[in-house]
Scaffold this motif. Structure first.
Motif, PDB file in Angstrom:
ATOM      1  N   MET A 151       0.814  -1.213   0.000  1.00 50.49           N
ATOM      2  CA  MET A 151       0.000   0.000   0.000  1.00 50.49           C
ATOM      3  C   MET A 151       0.852   1.270   0.000  1.00 50.49           C
ATOM      4  N   LEU A 152       2.010   1.213   0.639  1.00 53.48           N
ATOM      5  CA  LEU A 152       2.859   2.405   0.744  1.00 53.48           C
ATOM      6  C   LEU A 152       3.774   2.615  -0.452  1.00 53.48           C
ATOM      7  N   PHE A 153       3.981   1.589  -1.254  1.00 51.23           N
ATOM      8  CA  PHE A 153       4.933   1.730  -2.359  1.00 51.23           C
ATOM      9  C   PHE A 153       4.534   2.796  -3.377  1.00 51.23           C
ATOM     10  N   PRO A 154       3.247   3.005  -3.675  1.00 48.65           N
ATOM     11  CA  PRO A 154       2.909   4.115  -4.584  1.00 48.65           C
ATOM     12  C   PRO A 154       3.421   5.472  -4.084  1.00 48.65           C
ATOM     13  N   GLY A 155       3.506   5.635  -2.774  1.00 46.23           N
ATOM     14  CA  GLY A 155       4.092   6.861  -2.224  1.00 46.23           C
ATOM     15  C   GLY A 155       5.567   6.975  -2.555  1.00 46.23           C
ATOM     16  N   ASN A 156       6.259   5.840  -2.561  1.00 45.67           N
ATOM     17  CA  ASN A 156       7.670   5.840  -2.954  1.00 45.67           C
ATOM     18  C   ASN A 156       7.825   6.201  -4.423  1.00 45.67           C
ATOM     19  N   ILE A 157       6.913   5.702  -5.236  1.00 51.66           N
ATOM     20  CA  ILE A 157       6.954   6.032  -6.666  1.00 51.66           C
ATOM     21  C   ILE A 157       6.708   7.521  -6.860  1.00 51.66           C
ATOM     22  N   LYS A 158       5.737   8.073  -6.135  1.00 47.53           N
ATOM     23  CA  LYS A 158       5.461   9.510  -6.233  1.00 47.53           C
ATOM     24  C   LYS A 158       6.676  10.318  -5.775  1.00 47.53           C
TER      25      LYS A 158
END
Length: 108
Positions: A64-71
């Motif tokens: 769930m948190l990985f999209p934040g890393n991508i952003k």
């Protein structure tokens, strides 16, 4: 615990709030809730009856948190006062967390 404690450092908290993907309401609340989840997951390592449940929660949280890393990578968001972390390093760290949770899960 490291990622949980980062919520108490204003510059890191600000970066984490900026990392929340667009369209998710109340990014500040998301940062606090995920931080407390990380705290509970870290504590559960020492409570054998909770290892099984919170290792699964930890794996879900990593995804769930990985999209934040991508952003953060795409928008060059620094982590506190440090330069942005390379996306490949971020991915390796997430994989390391997931592997750790799998090991905990199998030994629970």
């Amino acid at each position: 615990m490291y990622t949980f404690l980062g919520r108490f450092i204003p510059s890191i908290r600000k970066s984490l709030i900026q990392m929340v993907p667009d369209g998710i309401p109340n990014p500040k609340l998301v940062v606090y809730v995920t931080g407390w989840l990380e705290f509970i997951i870290a504590i559960s390592v020492f409570i054998p009856k909770l290892n099984y449940i919170f290792s699964v929660v930890g794996i879900i949280l990593c995804f769930m948190l990985f999209p934040g890393n991508i952003k953060a990578h795409a928008r060059n968001i620094s982590f506190g006062s440090k330069a942005p972390t390379n996306i490949y390093l971020r991915a390796c760290i997430q994989i390391l967390f997931i592997v750790s949770f799998i090991i905990i899960f199998k030994h629970a």
